[in-house]
Design a protein around this motif. Structure first.
Motif, PDB file in Angstrom:
ATOM      1  N   VAL A   2      23.727 -25.128 103.861  1.00  0.00           N
ATOM      2  CA  VAL A   2      23.457 -26.441 103.270  1.00  0.00           C
ATOM      3  C   VAL A   2      22.663 -26.188 102.000  1.00  0.00           C
ATOM      4  O   VAL A   2      21.595 -25.565 102.051  1.00  0.00           O
ATOM      5  CB  VAL A   2      22.640 -27.339 104.237  1.00  0.00           C
ATOM      6  CG1 VAL A   2      22.279 -28.655 103.562  1.00  0.00           C
ATOM      7  CG2 VAL A   2      23.427 -27.592 105.523  1.00  0.00           C
ATOM      8  N   ASP A   3      23.191 -26.623 100.874  1.00  0.00           N
ATOM      9  CA  ASP A   3      22.500 -26.357  99.603  1.00  0.00           C
ATOM     10  C   ASP A   3      22.694 -27.556  98.680  1.00  0.00           C
ATOM     11  O   ASP A   3      23.737 -28.226  98.720  1.00  0.00           O
ATOM     12  CB  ASP A   3      23.045 -25.084  98.948  1.00  0.00           C
ATOM     13  CG  ASP A   3      22.088 -24.519  97.906  1.00  0.00           C
ATOM     14  OD1 ASP A   3      21.437 -23.484  98.189  1.00  0.00           O
ATOM     15  OD2 ASP A   3      21.955 -25.125  96.816  1.00  0.00           O
ATOM     16  N   ALA A   4      21.684 -27.806  97.849  1.00  0.00           N
ATOM     17  CA  ALA A   4      21.745 -28.943  96.931  1.00  0.00           C
ATOM     18  C   ALA A   4      22.688 -28.680  95.761  1.00  0.00           C
ATOM     19  O   ALA A   4      23.154 -29.626  95.116  1.00  0.00           O
ATOM     20  CB  ALA A   4      20.338 -29.235  96.412  1.00  0.00           C
ATOM     21  N   ALA A  43      26.187 -23.297  93.370  1.00  0.00           N
ATOM     22  CA  ALA A  43      25.835 -22.227  94.314  1.00  0.00           C
ATOM     23  C   ALA A  43      26.847 -22.202  95.456  1.00  0.00           C
ATOM     24  O   ALA A  43      27.287 -21.121  95.886  1.00  0.00           O
ATOM     25  CB  ALA A  43      24.421 -22.447  94.857  1.00  0.00           C
ATOM     26  N   TYR A  84      10.335 -24.955  96.383  1.00  0.00           N
ATOM     27  CA  TYR A  84      10.953 -25.844  95.390  1.00  0.00           C
ATOM     28  C   TYR A  84      11.176 -27.279  95.860  1.00  0.00           C
ATOM     29  O   TYR A  84      11.428 -28.153  95.050  1.00  0.00           O
ATOM     30  CB  TYR A  84      12.324 -25.275  94.960  1.00  0.00           C
ATOM     31  CG  TYR A  84      12.236 -23.872  94.419  1.00  0.00           C
ATOM     32  CD1 TYR A  84      11.825 -23.637  93.113  1.00  0.00           C
ATOM     33  CD2 TYR A  84      12.543 -22.767  95.217  1.00  0.00           C
ATOM     34  CE1 TYR A  84      11.723 -22.348  92.616  1.00  0.00           C
ATOM     35  CE2 TYR A  84      12.446 -21.478  94.731  1.00  0.00           C
ATOM     36  CZ  TYR A  84      12.037 -21.271  93.431  1.00  0.00           C
ATOM     37  OH  TYR A  84      11.923 -19.998  92.940  1.00  0.00           O
ATOM     38  N   VAL A  85      11.155 -27.535  97.175  1.00  0.00           N
ATOM     39  CA  VAL A  85      11.519 -28.869  97.669  1.00  0.00           C
ATOM     40  C   VAL A  85      10.446 -29.883  97.274  1.00  0.00           C
ATOM     41  O   VAL A  85       9.294 -29.535  97.034  1.00  0.00           O
ATOM     42  CB  VAL A  85      11.723 -28.883  99.209  1.00  0.00           C
ATOM     43  CG1 VAL A  85      12.854 -27.956  99.616  1.00  0.00           C
ATOM     44  CG2 VAL A  85      10.435 -28.512  99.941  1.00  0.00           C
ATOM     45  N   PHE A 140      22.365 -14.150 102.409  1.00  0.00           N
ATOM     46  CA  PHE A 140      22.145 -13.956 103.847  1.00  0.00           C
ATOM     47  C   PHE A 140      23.355 -14.432 104.641  1.00  0.00           C
ATOM     48  O   PHE A 140      23.734 -13.833 105.646  1.00  0.00           O
ATOM     49  CB  PHE A 140      20.888 -14.704 104.319  1.00  0.00           C
ATOM     50  CG  PHE A 140      19.625 -14.088 103.796  1.00  0.00           C
ATOM     51  CD1 PHE A 140      19.051 -13.008 104.442  1.00  0.00           C
ATOM     52  CD2 PHE A 140      19.031 -14.560 102.631  1.00  0.00           C
ATOM     53  CE1 PHE A 140      17.895 -12.411 103.952  1.00  0.00           C
ATOM     54  CE2 PHE A 140      17.884 -13.968 102.128  1.00  0.00           C
ATOM     55  CZ  PHE A 140      17.314 -12.898 102.779  1.00  0.00           C
ATOM     56  N   ASP A 183      20.597 -32.189 100.761  1.00  0.00           N
ATOM     57  CA  ASP A 183      19.178 -31.868 100.635  1.00  0.00           C
ATOM     58  C   ASP A 183      18.615 -31.405 101.986  1.00  0.00           C
ATOM     59  O   ASP A 183      18.993 -31.942 103.034  1.00  0.00           O
ATOM     60  CB  ASP A 183      18.412 -33.111 100.164  1.00  0.00           C
ATOM     61  CG  ASP A 183      17.014 -32.764  99.714  1.00  0.00           C
ATOM     62  OD1 ASP A 183      16.798 -32.680  98.480  1.00  0.00           O
ATOM     63  OD2 ASP A 183      16.135 -32.553 100.579  1.00  0.00           O
ATOM     64  N   ALA A 184      17.698 -30.471 101.924  1.00  0.00           N
ATOM     65  CA  ALA A 184      17.083 -29.947 103.158  1.00  0.00           C
ATOM     66  C   ALA A 184      16.514 -31.072 104.020  1.00  0.00           C
ATOM     67  O   ALA A 184      16.631 -31.040 105.251  1.00  0.00           O
ATOM     68  CB  ALA A 184      15.975 -28.962 102.794  1.00  0.00           C
ATOM     69  N   ASP A 211      21.887 -21.971 107.218  1.00  0.00           N
ATOM     70  CA  ASP A 211      21.088 -21.398 106.134  1.00  0.00           C
ATOM     71  C   ASP A 211      20.828 -22.500 105.115  1.00  0.00           C
ATOM     72  O   ASP A 211      21.715 -22.877 104.335  1.00  0.00           O
ATOM     73  CB  ASP A 211      21.834 -20.216 105.512  1.00  0.00           C
ATOM     74  CG  ASP A 211      20.970 -19.438 104.533  1.00  0.00           C
ATOM     75  OD1 ASP A 211      19.807 -19.841 104.298  1.00  0.00           O
ATOM     76  OD2 ASP A 211      21.463 -18.430 103.992  1.00  0.00           O
ATOM     77  N   GLY A 260      19.446 -24.133 101.865  1.00  0.00           N
ATOM     78  CA  GLY A 260      19.196 -23.567 100.547  1.00  0.00           C
ATOM     79  C   GLY A 260      19.720 -22.145 100.502  1.00  0.00           C
ATOM     80  O   GLY A 260      19.141 -21.273  99.860  1.00  0.00           O
ATOM     81  N   GLY A 261      20.835 -21.931 101.158  1.00  0.00           N
ATOM     82  CA  GLY A 261      21.409 -20.579 101.297  1.00  0.00           C
ATOM     83  C   GLY A 261      22.014 -20.054 100.019  1.00  0.00           C
ATOM     84  O   GLY A 261      22.405 -18.882  99.943  1.00  0.00           O
ATOM     85  N   GLY A 262      22.119 -20.903  98.994  1.00  0.00           N
ATOM     86  CA  GLY A 262      22.567 -20.463  97.672  1.00  0.00           C
ATOM     87  C   GLY A 262      23.938 -19.809  97.718  1.00  0.00           C
ATOM     88  O   GLY A 262      24.875 -20.324  98.333  1.00  0.00           O
ATOM     89  N   SER A 285      13.199 -18.751 100.568  1.00  0.00           N
ATOM     90  CA  SER A 285      12.932 -18.977  99.135  1.00  0.00           C
ATOM     91  C   SER A 285      13.349 -20.374  98.708  1.00  0.00           C
ATOM     92  O   SER A 285      13.956 -20.556  97.643  1.00  0.00           O
ATOM     93  CB  SER A 285      13.644 -17.906  98.281  1.00  0.00           C
ATOM     94  OG  SER A 285      13.345 -16.612  98.751  1.00  0.00           O
ATOM     95  N   VAL A 286      13.040 -21.361  99.519  1.00  0.00           N
ATOM     96  CA  VAL A 286      13.409 -22.757  99.248  1.00  0.00           C
ATOM     97  C   VAL A 286      12.196 -23.687  99.348  1.00  0.00           C
ATOM     98  O   VAL A 286      12.044 -24.595  98.521  1.00  0.00           O
ATOM     99  CB  VAL A 286      14.510 -23.240 100.235  1.00  0.00           C
ATOM    100  CG1 VAL A 286      14.922 -24.678  99.944  1.00  0.00           C
ATOM    101  CG2 VAL A 286      15.727 -22.325 100.170  1.00  0.00           C
TER     102      VAL A 286
HETATM  103  C1  LIG Z   1      15.869 -19.182  95.097  1.00  0.00           C
HETATM  104  S1  LIG Z   1      17.365 -19.771  95.774  1.00  0.00           S
HETATM  105  C2  LIG Z   1      17.368 -18.978  97.367  1.00  0.00           C
HETATM  106  C3  LIG Z   1      18.747 -18.700  97.859  1.00  0.00           C
HETATM  107  C4  LIG Z   1      18.828 -17.975  99.223  1.00  0.00           C
HETATM  108  N1  LIG Z   1      18.184 -18.751 100.270  1.00  0.00           N
HETATM  109  C5  LIG Z   1      18.241 -16.594  99.159  1.00  0.00           C
HETATM  110  O1  LIG Z   1      17.182 -16.357  99.755  1.00  0.00           O
HETATM  111  O2  LIG Z   1      18.837 -15.734  98.495  1.00  0.00           O
HETATM  112  C6  LIG Z   1      16.949 -21.451  96.193  1.00  0.00           C
HETATM  113  C7  LIG Z   1      18.146 -22.252  96.670  1.00  0.00           C
HETATM  114  O3  LIG Z   1      17.660 -23.464  97.248  1.00  0.00           O
HETATM  115  C8  LIG Z   1      18.473 -24.546  96.835  1.00  0.00           C
HETATM  116  N2  LIG Z   1      17.630 -25.745  96.942  1.00  0.00           N
HETATM  117  C9  LIG Z   1      16.544 -26.069  96.219  1.00  0.00           C
HETATM  118  N3  LIG Z   1      16.023 -27.243  96.645  1.00  0.00           N
HETATM  119  C10 LIG Z   1      16.787 -27.641  97.688  1.00  0.00           C
HETATM  120  C11 LIG Z   1      16.748 -28.771  98.569  1.00  0.00           C
HETATM  121  N4  LIG Z   1      15.804 -29.716  98.436  1.00  0.00           N
HETATM  122  N5  LIG Z   1      17.676 -28.878  99.542  1.00  0.00           N
HETATM  123  C12 LIG Z   1      18.659 -27.919  99.663  1.00  0.00           C
HETATM  124  N6  LIG Z   1      18.738 -26.844  98.857  1.00  0.00           N
HETATM  125  C13 LIG Z   1      17.828 -26.702  97.890  1.00  0.00           C
HETATM  126  C14 LIG Z   1      18.891 -24.176  95.427  1.00  0.00           C
HETATM  127  O4  LIG Z   1      20.076 -24.853  95.048  1.00  0.00           O
HETATM  128  C15 LIG Z   1      19.097 -22.668  95.568  1.00  0.00           C
HETATM  129  O5  LIG Z   1      20.421 -22.355  95.937  1.00  0.00           O
END
Ligand SMILES: C[S@@+](CC[C@H](N)C(=O)[O-])C[C@H]1O[C@@H](n2cnc3c(N)ncnc32)[C@H](O)[C@@H]1O
Length: 253
Positions: free
Chosen positions: A64-66, A70, A115-116, A50, A91-92, A42, A44-46, A111-112
């Motif tokens: 894997v999350d930045a 989280a 933002y990347v 999920f 990072d993704a 997952d 950006g699994g925050g 939902s990632v």
């Molecule tokens: C809006 S939350 C979504 C969390 C989860 N996927 C969900 O659907 O409930 C976005 C998540 O993506 C992570 N994130 C943002 N940019 C990222 C990147 N470049 N690589 C890994 N994680 C990232 C953030 O730290 C955050 O936990």
């Protein structure tokens, strides 16, 4: 397991996630016939919204999350649920280096991509992380729904700007860096060598209905879930959804 969990949550929350879980369950059965345990990554699994339910269903889940914060919250949530979820900070775009290529049966990226820094680079990394024959689940904000919601709220100039902007933003004050259409999301997946298997709309109607009604009336929530499920794959209605859910397959053996 999941059914028991859903009974505890509010009607409005159930409505927002029901279609997605229905699709994910189908994908997990399809990639591992019989629905046996899969290796799920997952990205950006925050905090594990999920990841933890998937681990409760018996899958081997890595997040894997930045964000270290989280991941700390994820570990607490997993401990409370009595399951193990592996947490990796990163990072993704670095996914293949972090986990090795082809490590996952199913990669979630929910939902990632909004933002990347570079969606194409992140997408290529997701595609590398999944094994041939596996799948990638992408959930993103929908541009068309945002146009509708701004217009319904009376922000007509914002809606017009959003409609014209390739990134799907209504202006400087818009906190969302980008939104997707069915076409732009499909192109992103195809550009990484993935084959679009399914594309659904998630929350076509749910955000147009007062949440209080759904929380107060379980029968209403059930009826709306049935409607969302029936409309999710409709070729017109799915484009109007708050979120677009694309499942892409990695061509495989
Ligand atoms: C809006 S939350 C979504 C969390 C989860 N996927 C969900 O659907 O409930 C976005 C998540 O993506 C992570 N994130 C943002 N940019 C990222 C990147 N470049 N690589 C890994 N994680 C990232 C953030 O730290 C955050 O936990």
């Amino acid at each position: 397991m999941e059914g028991r969990q859903l009974k505890r949550v509010r009607g409005s929350t159930r409505v927002r996630s029901a279609v997605l879980w229905e699709v994910l369950r189908g994908v997990l059965v399809r990639i591992a016939p019989g629905g046996g345990p899969s290796a799920v990554v997952d990205v950006g699994g925050g905090t594990g919204g999920f990841a933890v339910p998937l681990a409760e269903l018996g899958h081997r889940v890595t997040v894997v999350d930045a964000s270290p914060d989280a991941l700390a919250a994820l570990e607490r949530r997993a401990a409370e649920a009595g399951v193990r979820v592996r947490a990796v900070q990163g990072d993704a775009a670095d996914l293949p280096d972090l986990l090795g290529p082809g490590a996952a049966d199913l990669v979630l990226c929910h939902s990632v991509l909004e933002y990347v820094d570079d969606p194409a680079a992140a997408m290529a990394a997701l595609a590398q992380a999944v094994r041939p024959g596996g799948a990638v689940s992408l959930l993103t904000s929908g541009k068309i729904a945002a146009v509708l919601h701004r217009a319904i709220a009376g922000h007509f100039d914002d809606a017009a700007r959003l409609l014209a902007d390739p990134a799907g933003r209504w202006g400087e004050g818009d906190r969302m860096p980008r939104r997707f259409t069915r076409e732009s999301l499909s192109e992103l997946a195809a550009g990484a060598g993935l084959r679009v298997a399914e594309l659904h709309g998630v929350r076509i109607f749910a955000d147009l209905v007062p949440g209080g009604t759904l929380d107060a009336d379980a029968a209403s929530a059930d009826a709306l879930i049935a409607l969302e499920s029936a409309a999710a794959g409709h070729p017109v209605l799915r484009d109007l959804a708050t979120q677009l859910h694309l499942v892409a397959d990695k061509p495989g053996p």
